[in-house]
Write a protein that holds these residues in place. Structure first.
Motif, PDB file in Angstrom:
ATOM      1  N   UNK A  10       0.840  -1.238   0.064  1.00  0.00           N
ATOM      2  CA  UNK A  10       0.006   0.116  -0.014  1.00  0.00           C
ATOM      3  C   UNK A  10       0.991   1.310  -0.045  1.00  0.00           C
ATOM      4  N   UNK A  11       1.910   1.425   0.701  1.00  0.00           N
ATOM      5  CA  UNK A  11       2.818   2.488   0.654  1.00  0.00           C
ATOM      6  C   UNK A  11       3.644   2.526  -0.617  1.00  0.00           C
ATOM      7  N   UNK A  12       3.980   1.620  -1.281  1.00  0.00           N
ATOM      8  CA  UNK A  12       4.310   1.638  -2.676  1.00  0.00           C
ATOM      9  C   UNK A  12       3.363   2.350  -3.572  1.00  0.00           C
ATOM     10  N   UNK A  20      -0.185   5.603   7.179  1.00  0.00           N
ATOM     11  CA  UNK A  20      -0.473   5.650   8.686  1.00  0.00           C
ATOM     12  C   UNK A  20      -0.426   4.384   9.426  1.00  0.00           C
ATOM     13  N   UNK A  21      -0.846   3.224   8.686  1.00  0.00           N
ATOM     14  CA  UNK A  21      -0.579   1.920   9.565  1.00  0.00           C
ATOM     15  C   UNK A  21       0.831   1.730   9.764  1.00  0.00           C
ATOM     16  N   UNK A  22       1.940   1.846   8.738  1.00  0.00           N
ATOM     17  CA  UNK A  22       3.329   1.829   8.913  1.00  0.00           C
ATOM     18  C   UNK A  22       3.601   2.592   9.910  1.00  0.00           C
ATOM     19  N   UNK A  23       3.300   4.050  10.133  1.00  0.00           N
ATOM     20  CA  UNK A  23       3.802   4.626  10.868  1.00  0.00           C
ATOM     21  C   UNK A  23       3.395   4.328  12.486  1.00  0.00           C
ATOM     22  N   UNK A  24       2.289   3.947  12.442  1.00  0.00           N
ATOM     23  CA  UNK A  24       1.533   3.493  13.862  1.00  0.00           C
ATOM     24  C   UNK A  24       2.093   2.248  14.375  1.00  0.00           C
ATOM     25  N   UNK A  25       2.435   1.175  13.445  1.00  0.00           N
ATOM     26  CA  UNK A  25       3.267   0.020  13.765  1.00  0.00           C
ATOM     27  C   UNK A  25       4.503   0.195  14.298  1.00  0.00           C
ATOM     28  N   UNK A  26       5.230   1.039  13.642  1.00  0.00           N
ATOM     29  CA  UNK A  26       6.840   1.299  13.961  1.00  0.00           C
ATOM     30  C   UNK A  26       7.180   2.443  14.775  1.00  0.00           C
ATOM     31  N   UNK A  27       6.107   3.221  14.822  1.00  0.00           N
ATOM     32  CA  UNK A  27       6.509   4.482  15.805  1.00  0.00           C
ATOM     33  C   UNK A  27       7.217   4.247  17.060  1.00  0.00           C
ATOM     34  N   UNK A  28       6.859   3.353  17.904  1.00  0.00           N
ATOM     35  CA  UNK A  28       7.654   2.820  19.218  1.00  0.00           C
ATOM     36  C   UNK A  28       9.234   2.598  18.700  1.00  0.00           C
ATOM     37  N   UNK A  56       9.032   6.531   3.072  1.00  0.00           N
ATOM     38  CA  UNK A  56       7.992   6.466   2.270  1.00  0.00           C
ATOM     39  C   UNK A  56       8.287   6.979   0.847  1.00  0.00           C
ATOM     40  N   UNK A  57       9.355   7.724   0.663  1.00  0.00           N
ATOM     41  CA  UNK A  57       9.911   7.950  -0.571  1.00  0.00           C
ATOM     42  C   UNK A  57      10.678   6.762  -1.199  1.00  0.00           C
ATOM     43  N   UNK A  58      11.243   6.210  -0.556  1.00  0.00           N
ATOM     44  CA  UNK A  58      12.472   5.510  -0.846  1.00  0.00           C
ATOM     45  C   UNK A  58      11.628   3.825  -0.676  1.00  0.00           C
ATOM     46  N   UNK A  59      10.501   3.539  -0.337  1.00  0.00           N
ATOM     47  CA  UNK A  59       9.985   2.271  -0.041  1.00  0.00           C
ATOM     48  C   UNK A  59       9.963   1.375  -1.395  1.00  0.00           C
ATOM     49  N   UNK A  60      10.230   1.696  -2.473  1.00  0.00           N
ATOM     50  CA  UNK A  60      10.320   1.063  -3.588  1.00  0.00           C
ATOM     51  C   UNK A  60      11.846   0.130  -3.472  1.00  0.00           C
ATOM     52  N   UNK A  61      12.676   0.886  -2.865  1.00  0.00           N
ATOM     53  CA  UNK A  61      14.111   0.140  -2.710  1.00  0.00           C
ATOM     54  C   UNK A  61      14.082  -0.656  -1.769  1.00  0.00           C
ATOM     55  N   UNK A  71      15.880  -2.172   7.912  1.00  0.00           N
ATOM     56  CA  UNK A  71      15.868  -1.318   6.843  1.00  0.00           C
ATOM     57  C   UNK A  71      15.302  -0.034   7.430  1.00  0.00           C
ATOM     58  N   UNK A  72      14.384  -0.164   8.303  1.00  0.00           N
ATOM     59  CA  UNK A  72      13.950   1.091   9.141  1.00  0.00           C
ATOM     60  C   UNK A  72      14.866   1.771  10.032  1.00  0.00           C
ATOM     61  N   UNK A  73      15.477   0.542  10.612  1.00  0.00           N
ATOM     62  CA  UNK A  73      16.536   1.143  11.711  1.00  0.00           C
ATOM     63  C   UNK A  73      17.593   1.766  10.936  1.00  0.00           C
TER      64      UNK A  73
END
Length: 192
Positions: A10-12, A20-28, A56-61, A71-73
């Motif tokens: 969905x983010x792609x 929003x779901x990604x942000x909420x899930x990984x916020x902490x 969000x801008x580079x999620x395709x990579x 990856x997020x870290x």
């Protein structure tokens, strides 16, 4: 909790509810990383939001065969470094070719502190020391990788890590000795 692969898909497609779901899930998780580099919560939130924009801008990579958290870290740590660099908060100390390993305080002393108190001590390190300490101790990078990321020599990375450990050891010992010998709780001791 939604399936991470569906959220990423969905983010792609720039789906706002997936973002929003990604942000909420990984916020902490992301906030814990950002707090280690920031001076305070407000600065950590700024880094976190910049980091999520990059995600969000580079999620395709993103390589779906690897763990998303890793990856997020990496993005959050790099965003924090960029943030500190842009504010010219990172000033590295001189390069030294030989650094002797400094033992950390004993486990008893550390066990007397809460995670929040330890985080506060790390946050009060000078930005260059804090950055190298986080990258080496908490993110698991080697000195060669840190030197490439920060544009410094390996010796400077080692020197900054050594000095960060020395400062933390002194502060932890000071706080725990005050609590053993004096009145009040550990929370009453303020790091300088």
């Amino acid at each position: 909790m939604q399936d991470i692969s569906a959220i990423i898909a969905g983010c792609k497609n720039w789906n706002r509810s997936s973002q929003e779901a990604l942000y909420r899930q990984f916020f902490g998780y992301a906030m814990a990383i950002c707090l280690r580099y920031a001076n305070n919560k407000e600065e950590a939130i700024e880094i976190l939001n910049d980091g999520f924009l990059k995600i969000f801008h580079h999620i395709d990579s993103y390589d779906t065969s690897r763990p998303f958290k890793s990856w997020l870290s990496k993005i959050m740590a790099n965003t924090a470094i960029d943030h500190l660099r842009s504010r010219k908060k990172i000033v590295f100390t001189e390069d030294i070719t030989q650094v002797y390993e400094l033992g950390m305080p004993d486990e008893y002393a550390i066990s007397k502190l809460t995670c929040e108190e330890i985080l506060q001590l790390v946050q009060h390190l000078p930005p260059a020391y804090r950055t190298v300490f986080n990258l080496y101790v908490l993110e698991g990078f080697q000195h060669q990788e840190i030197s490439n990321m920060l544009g410094i020599s390996e010796g400077t990375s080692k020197s900054n890590l050594f000095k960060a450990k020395r400062i933390l050891k002194e502060k932890i010992e000071a706080i725990t000795s005050m609590n053993i010998s004096g009145p009040g709780s550990i929370g009453a001791a303020q790091p300088s």
